[in-house]
Enzyme design. Structure first.
Site, PDB file in Angstrom:
ATOM      1  NE  ARG A  46      -3.148   3.462  -1.427  1.00 50.60           N
ATOM      2  CZ  ARG A  46      -4.084   2.540  -1.662  1.00 50.60           C
ATOM      3  NH1 ARG A  46      -5.373   2.875  -1.572  1.00 50.60           N
ATOM      4  NH2 ARG A  46      -3.753   1.306  -1.981  1.00 50.60           N
ATOM      5  NE  ARG A  60      -3.609   2.402  -5.826  1.00 54.28           N
ATOM      6  CZ  ARG A  60      -4.229   1.290  -5.493  1.00 54.28           C
ATOM      7  NH1 ARG A  60      -5.550   1.216  -5.595  1.00 54.28           N
ATOM      8  NH2 ARG A  60      -3.554   0.239  -5.044  1.00 54.28           N
ATOM      9  CE1 TYR A 113      -8.777 -23.326  -4.064  1.00 54.30           C
ATOM     10  CE2 TYR A 113      -6.553 -22.568  -4.518  1.00 54.30           C
ATOM     11  CZ  TYR A 113      -7.491 -23.585  -4.483  1.00 54.30           C
ATOM     12  OH  TYR A 113      -7.136 -24.843  -4.864  1.00 54.30           O
ATOM     13  CG  HIS A 160      -2.541  -3.463  -1.578  1.00 54.92           C
ATOM     14  ND1 HIS A 160      -2.078  -3.456  -0.283  1.00 54.92           N
ATOM     15  CD2 HIS A 160      -2.373  -2.200  -2.040  1.00 54.92           C
ATOM     16  CE1 HIS A 160      -1.651  -2.244   0.039  1.00 54.92           C
ATOM     17  NE2 HIS A 160      -1.826  -1.469  -1.013  1.00 54.92           N
ATOM     18  CE  LYS A 214      -1.179   1.235  -9.487  1.00 54.65           C
ATOM     19  NZ  LYS A 214      -0.103   1.706  -8.588  1.00 54.65           N
ATOM     20  CG  HIS A 263       0.044   7.145  -2.371  1.00 56.04           C
ATOM     21  ND1 HIS A 263      -0.810   6.790  -3.392  1.00 56.04           N
ATOM     22  CD2 HIS A 263       0.660   6.005  -1.991  1.00 56.04           C
ATOM     23  CE1 HIS A 263      -0.708   5.487  -3.621  1.00 56.04           C
ATOM     24  NE2 HIS A 263       0.172   4.989  -2.790  1.00 56.04           N
TER      25      HIS A 263
END
Length: 398
Positions: A309, A203, A343, A333, A242, A306
């Site tokens: 990405r 980012r 998990y 993400h 982020k 951006h």
């Protein structure tokens, strides 16, 4: 003598209100308009008093008798049930207003950044507290929220229900983009920032506020911290990853080569991407997009920094080589499924991600020579010399 429920249910209104006595001080007060109220008459400290027990039929005969018995127990213990009811209401209002519950909820959320937390609180203050702040949270219904939400909607402050994705080029236009980046004649640091953004697709703030201390040339790894040391006078310069956790970015040979060039160019400063006029401050947040506009792109409709990405993520998925978990982890993400996140939150998939970033850099180089799709490149060039094996599923194994 206690009466049956049918007697209360069939009681008809008269010109004047009247009582139907049940016993032990309780009666049903029937009004001329047909409404019916449970009441309890009692004496406390020598005074005759009245306690409201509810409205019939919402409060049934059994419920009213239960409330009467609770009140009589209080009287037996020297407590005025009417005073207790009033004090309970006051305490309930004080401890459970919408504003207090909202502020407590806001203060206990530890995952938000300082900026996001400030925006959430300001939104509550501007849009909800004036109308709902002092309301008892237990009394609020869905319909109570409609008026303030409608007001916000009419003001135009509500975001569209459809998420607006940042523009990205179709993958078939990657050769065209690379040709324009290679032909860019602007400031060298701007060109390197654009190339590096495409190679590692982090980012904007993660790139602009980067320090040399985050780069390990020996292990070919960039570690973006959850938070950085703020730069005086630079808004949001404390931002790191982020997701608020360390983000590991494997560096391909191509990415390392660019960083070494930058190191020679301005490596004596703490920041990697220094500003035009002051090396103590980072380059502008519009630097990469400005370069793309110079190259002839509409950064609102065609492609923006951006959007790199999106292009990288699409290519990695379309290649069919890499697991979704590895791609998502590299994209930094957040896993939306909370059970699954429990998990996999410690799974870095780092070995696979190292190969993946190198594959992506090699794929871009291949497109400098001739346009090729991620799927076709994966078929004819299995890793550009990397030592990899193909499993029965067709994915690279390490």
């Amino acid at each position: 003598m206690a009466l049956t429920d049918i007697k209360f249910r069939t009681a008809k209104p008269m010109d004047k209100q009247y009582k139907l006595t049940d016993g032990n001080g309780m009666h049903l007060l029937v009004h001329p308009n047909g409404s019916k109220y449970w009441r309890l008459q009692y004496r406390f400290d020598g005074k005759q008093k009245m306690l409201a027990l509810g409205v019939y039929p919402e409060i049934t005969l059994a419920d009213a008798r239960s409330r009467r018995d609770e009140a009589r127990k209080l009287l037996a213990n020297g407590v005025d049930p009417g005073d207790k009811k009033k004090s309970d209401k006051v305490e309930q209002r004080k401890a459970h207003t919408f504003k207090e519950v909202a502020i407590e909820w806001h203060s206990t959320n530890k995952k938000w950044s300082e900026d996001h937390a400030h925006r959430v609180l300001k939104s509550l203050e501007d849009n909800l507290f004036a109308e709902l702040g002092e309301r008892n949270i237990t009394e609020l219904k869905t319909r109570d929220l409609l008026a303030p939400i409608k007001a916000v909607e009419m003001s135009g402050a509500v975001a569209s229900g459809n998420r607006q994705h940042r523009p990205a080029l179709e993958l078939k236009r990657i050769p065209e983009l690379l040709e324009k980046i290679d032909g860019y004649t602007g400031r060298p640091l701007t060109c390197w920032a654009t190339e590096l953004t495409l190679l590692i697709f982090i980012r904007s703030s993660e790139l602009r506020f980067a320090r040399w201390s985050e780069i390990d040339f020996k292990t070919s790894m960039w570690t973006i911290p959850p938070e950085r040391e703020p730069i005086l006078g630079v808004k949001h310069s404390h931002r790191g990853s982020k997701m608020r956790t360390p983000h590991l970015v494997p560096l391909s040979k191509q990415a390392l080569a660019i960083l070494k060039q930058i190191k020679q160019f301005c490596g004596e400063h703490e920041l990697i991407f220094i500003g035009d006029h002051d090396p103590r401050k980072p380059m502008s947040e519009n630097t990469v997009n400005s370069a793309l506009r110079v190259m002839g792109y509409d950064t609102k409709a065609e492609v923006c920094g951006h959007g790199f990405r999106t292009m990288a993520c699409s290519s990695l998925i379309e290649s069919g080589l890499w697991s979704k978990d590895a791609v998502e982890r590299q994209m930094s993400h957040m896993e939306r499924n909370s059970v699954r996140a429990a998990y996999i939150h410690k799974a870095e998939h780092l070995d696979e991600r190292k190969l993946m970033l190198q594959w992506w850099a090699d794929f871009l180089d291949a497109n400098r020579e001739k346009g090729i799709t991620p799927f076709d490149y994966a078929k004819i060039n299995r890793g550009a010399g990397q030592r990899r094996n193909i499993s029965k599923t067709g994915r690279y194994t390490i």
